[in-house]
Design an enzyme around this catalytic site. Sequence first.
Site, mmCIF file in Angstrom:
data_model
loop_
_atom_site.group_PDB
_atom_site.id
_atom_site.type_symbol
_atom_site.label_atom_id
_atom_site.label_comp_id
_atom_site.label_asym_id
_atom_site.label_seq_id
_atom_site.Cartn_x
_atom_site.Cartn_y
_atom_site.Cartn_z
ATOM 1 N N LYS A 53 29.134 -51.073 3.107
ATOM 2 C CA LYS A 53 29.311 -49.807 3.839
ATOM 3 C C LYS A 53 27.995 -49.057 3.970
ATOM 4 O O LYS A 53 27.613 -48.636 5.058
ATOM 5 C CB LYS A 53 30.335 -48.924 3.113
ATOM 6 C CG LYS A 53 30.324 -47.476 3.580
ATOM 7 C CD LYS A 53 31.346 -46.621 2.867
ATOM 8 C CE LYS A 53 30.850 -45.789 1.729
ATOM 9 N NZ LYS A 53 30.070 -44.598 2.035
ATOM 10 N N ASN A 54 27.307 -48.856 2.845
ATOM 11 C CA ASN A 54 26.150 -47.958 2.883
ATOM 12 C C ASN A 54 24.945 -48.580 3.592
ATOM 13 O O ASN A 54 24.027 -47.863 3.985
ATOM 14 C CB ASN A 54 25.808 -47.455 1.475
ATOM 15 C CG ASN A 54 26.859 -46.458 0.992
ATOM 16 O OD1 ASN A 54 27.652 -45.955 1.789
ATOM 17 N ND2 ASN A 54 26.881 -46.204 -0.302
ATOM 18 N N CYS A 71 31.984 -37.074 0.932
ATOM 19 C CA CYS A 71 32.756 -36.762 -0.272
ATOM 20 C C CYS A 71 32.174 -35.530 -0.960
ATOM 21 O O CYS A 71 30.974 -35.280 -0.894
ATOM 22 C CB CYS A 71 32.738 -37.947 -1.229
ATOM 23 S SG CYS A 71 33.585 -39.397 -0.576
ATOM 24 N N ARG A 91 25.397 -30.882 -1.958
ATOM 25 C CA ARG A 91 24.731 -32.072 -1.409
ATOM 26 C C ARG A 91 23.649 -31.630 -0.421
ATOM 27 O O ARG A 91 23.841 -31.706 0.796
ATOM 28 C CB ARG A 91 25.760 -33.015 -0.748
ATOM 29 C CG ARG A 91 26.748 -33.603 -1.749
ATOM 30 C CD ARG A 91 27.641 -34.658 -1.136
ATOM 31 N NE ARG A 91 26.964 -35.924 -0.924
ATOM 32 C CZ ARG A 91 27.574 -37.050 -0.545
ATOM 33 N NH1 ARG A 91 28.883 -37.049 -0.350
ATOM 34 N NH2 ARG A 91 26.895 -38.164 -0.359
ATOM 35 N N ASP A 94 17.408 -31.031 1.673
ATOM 36 C CA ASP A 94 16.037 -30.487 1.696
ATOM 37 C C ASP A 94 14.973 -31.587 1.700
ATOM 38 O O ASP A 94 13.930 -31.444 2.342
ATOM 39 C CB ASP A 94 15.821 -29.549 0.490
ATOM 40 C CG ASP A 94 16.094 -30.237 -0.834
ATOM 41 O OD1 ASP A 94 17.216 -30.763 -1.008
ATOM 42 O OD2 ASP A 94 15.190 -30.297 -1.691
ATOM 43 N N ASP A 98 28.496 -44.677 -7.889
ATOM 44 C CA ASP A 98 29.662 -45.047 -7.077
ATOM 45 C C ASP A 98 30.619 -45.985 -7.817
ATOM 46 O O ASP A 98 31.665 -46.358 -7.273
ATOM 47 C CB ASP A 98 29.212 -45.687 -5.751
ATOM 48 C CG ASP A 98 28.441 -44.711 -4.889
ATOM 49 O OD1 ASP A 98 28.534 -43.495 -5.129
ATOM 50 O OD2 ASP A 98 27.724 -45.158 -3.973
ATOM 51 N N ARG A 115 37.892 -45.252 4.234
ATOM 52 C CA ARG A 115 36.495 -45.042 4.660
ATOM 53 C C ARG A 115 35.578 -46.157 4.169
ATOM 54 O O ARG A 115 34.534 -46.406 4.762
ATOM 55 C CB ARG A 115 35.971 -43.708 4.092
ATOM 56 C CG ARG A 115 36.587 -42.486 4.751
ATOM 57 C CD ARG A 115 35.937 -41.228 4.253
ATOM 58 N NE ARG A 115 34.503 -41.461 4.180
ATOM 59 C CZ ARG A 115 33.658 -40.794 3.413
ATOM 60 N NH1 ARG A 115 34.107 -39.839 2.644
ATOM 61 N NH2 ARG A 115 32.385 -41.079 3.413
HETATM 62 N N1 EPU Z 1 19.481 -34.590 -3.267
HETATM 63 C C1 EPU Z 1 18.715 -33.462 -3.149
HETATM 64 N N2 EPU Z 1 18.107 -33.211 -1.949
HETATM 65 C C2 EPU Z 1 18.229 -34.043 -0.880
HETATM 66 C C3 EPU Z 1 18.990 -35.204 -1.011
HETATM 67 C C4 EPU Z 1 19.626 -35.459 -2.223
HETATM 68 O O1 EPU Z 1 18.590 -32.680 -4.099
HETATM 69 O O2 EPU Z 1 17.643 -33.752 0.178
HETATM 70 C C5 EPU Z 1 20.140 -34.882 -4.555
HETATM 71 C C6 EPU Z 1 21.651 -34.924 -4.434
HETATM 72 O O3 EPU Z 1 22.207 -33.629 -4.550
HETATM 73 C C7 EPU Z 1 22.041 -35.843 -5.570
HETATM 74 C C8 EPU Z 1 20.866 -36.844 -5.624
HETATM 75 O O4 EPU Z 1 19.788 -36.208 -4.933
HETATM 76 O O5 EPU Z 1 22.087 -35.128 -6.766
HETATM 77 C C9 EPU Z 1 21.125 -38.185 -4.992
HETATM 78 O O6 EPU Z 1 21.538 -38.025 -3.654
HETATM 79 P P1 EPU Z 1 21.278 -39.124 -2.521
HETATM 80 O O7 EPU Z 1 20.542 -38.466 -1.410
HETATM 81 O O8 EPU Z 1 20.677 -40.324 -3.157
HETATM 82 O O9 EPU Z 1 22.740 -39.455 -2.056
HETATM 83 P P2 EPU Z 1 23.257 -39.690 -0.575
HETATM 84 O O10 EPU Z 1 22.223 -40.369 0.230
HETATM 85 O O11 EPU Z 1 23.881 -38.450 -0.038
HETATM 86 C C10 EPU Z 1 24.167 -42.090 -1.062
HETATM 87 C C11 EPU Z 1 25.461 -42.821 -0.914
HETATM 88 C C12 EPU Z 1 26.470 -42.300 -1.934
HETATM 89 C C13 EPU Z 1 25.894 -42.467 -3.339
HETATM 90 C C14 EPU Z 1 24.513 -41.820 -3.441
HETATM 91 C C15 EPU Z 1 23.820 -42.095 -4.760
HETATM 92 C C16 EPU Z 1 25.473 -43.364 1.424
HETATM 93 C C17 EPU Z 1 26.049 -43.117 2.776
HETATM 94 N N3 EPU Z 1 25.959 -42.609 0.447
HETATM 95 O O12 EPU Z 1 24.447 -40.702 -0.839
HETATM 96 O O13 EPU Z 1 27.587 -43.169 -1.797
HETATM 97 O O14 EPU Z 1 26.743 -41.854 -4.278
HETATM 98 O O15 EPU Z 1 23.651 -42.311 -2.393
HETATM 99 O O16 EPU Z 1 23.689 -43.441 -4.968
HETATM 100 O O17 EPU Z 1 24.639 -44.237 1.242
HETATM 101 C C18 EPU Z 1 29.865 -43.767 -1.780
HETATM 102 O O18 EPU Z 1 29.534 -44.824 -1.194
HETATM 103 O O19 EPU Z 1 30.992 -43.580 -2.270
HETATM 104 C C19 EPU Z 1 28.865 -42.702 -1.908
HETATM 105 C C20 EPU Z 1 29.195 -41.451 -2.157
#
Ligand code: EPU
Length: 428
Positions: A22-23, A117, A122, A125, A305, A397
């Site tokens: 998925k990701n 989710c 989230r 920045d 995850d 999803r």
């Molecule tokens: N964060 C920041 N600032 C940012 C971006 C992230 O502070 O600009 C923080 C977040 O708040 C969090 C941490 O950094 O505490 C990690 O966030 P990340 O950006 O890595 O997560 P994401 O890209 O929003 C993806 C996956 C999630 C998975 C996370 C962590 C996708 C579409 N989603 O989310 O997957 O939990 O990485 O591995 O790739 C799932 O598949 O169920 C899922 C939620």
Amino acid sequence: MDKFVVKGGKRLEGEITISGAKNAAVAILPAVLLCDEVCRIENVPEISDVSVMIRILYELGAKVKMINRDTIEIDPTGVGSCMVSADMSNRMRASSYFMGAMLGRFNRAKVAPPGGCDFGVRPIDQHIKGFEALGAKVVIDNGMVDAKADQLIGAPVYLDKVSVGATINIILASVKARGMTVIENAAKEPHIVDLANFLNSMGADIMGAGTNVIKIRGVRSLHGTTYSIIPDQIEAGTYMVAAAVTGGNVLIKNVIPKHLESIIAKLVETGATVEQYDDSLRVIGPERPKHCNIITLPHPGFPTDMQPQMAVLLSVAEGTSIITDSVWDNRFRYVDQLTIMGAQIQVDGRVAVISGVEKLKGAPVAATDLRAGAAMILAGLCADGVTEIENIEYIDRGYSNVVEKLNAVGGDIKRVNIPPQNVIPQAL
Ligand code: EPU
């Protein structure tokens, strides 16, 4: 609206084939916008997040052709718009990848902030910091993130936080920028490597994906490609836990064992046997799992995850286990649902202390997010009696054909339609 009805107590035995990740899919589909020709993507998972991505591409003006159940051909040449409305982007987190992809293609992107989710705050920045480093001006205008540049120019970007999404968005924006972009403290997840491999197969010049320093030398154009998405690490992990928690014996096919090392290590600690082959794994569950402690971390650490699924296994383990989620602030909302089934779990912020019980008991529960929903299915599979799971649109999803896959190994799970008058409105 549908629900799952799971009859527990069946030992899973047989083979499950894992679908595309998925990701990775939700990063690769928007990346197609950067290409000047037709792309064929194979091993695309049949999940609703992919349907939303395809819908967005279609509404932007791309031509999308389904070749078969898991192969799509996309012609992005006719895309004229650089705007994704709130209606679409609210449905999923990965809609934010349209910012990087459209900025990379048009030097302009206007995208409503992403949904996804709810695990607490989230922020985006670090995505914005990356776009600005490349020379874009980013403002929030009328609820839309509006990013524009005359010309994106490669630059060093240090991420203050290891972020999958920011790493992907900066790669997308910089692939056609002038000069070299260097992302320091980049995320290393398998789907980041898959995105880089996909872009390189179209002529991009990305080095170091899978390490914490990624270098992207901008290229003028990207040509068409045929590319097969990697297998889903988390779907594989979920079925590995399904085998372990039911004391089963399941061959999990179409996996990359290297991506599953932390999950294998923790399953072995709980007493499961894991046999590794080139592209498959056999998981044999223990009579009763043993306790263990888990800290979630960015890759190659234990994936956040997978923590709700492991919480189910540890709920029926001998002894007390501790799970600490170091990635998300608030990813234990599912615990209330497991408690309804007899689990004994105390949560304090990012830490859950689980005192193993001998058995869970089937009950009506709800999915509170995607992986929490998967955890409810696992709980239902190992519980005594019947578990009814509502809000299964979360599970749709991210899990392709979950009912078919589980029933093929001896599970007893049905998708049942809930008549509208019996639907309890979700709390706001
Ligand atoms: N964060 C920041 N600032 C940012 C971006 C992230 O502070 O600009 C923080 C977040 O708040 C969090 C941490 O950094 O505490 C990690 O966030 P990340 O950006 O890595 O997560 P994401 O890209 O929003 C993806 C996956 C999630 C998975 C996370 C962590 C996708 C579409 N989603 O989310 O997957 O939990 O990485 O591995 O790739 C799932 O598949 O169920 C899922 C939620």
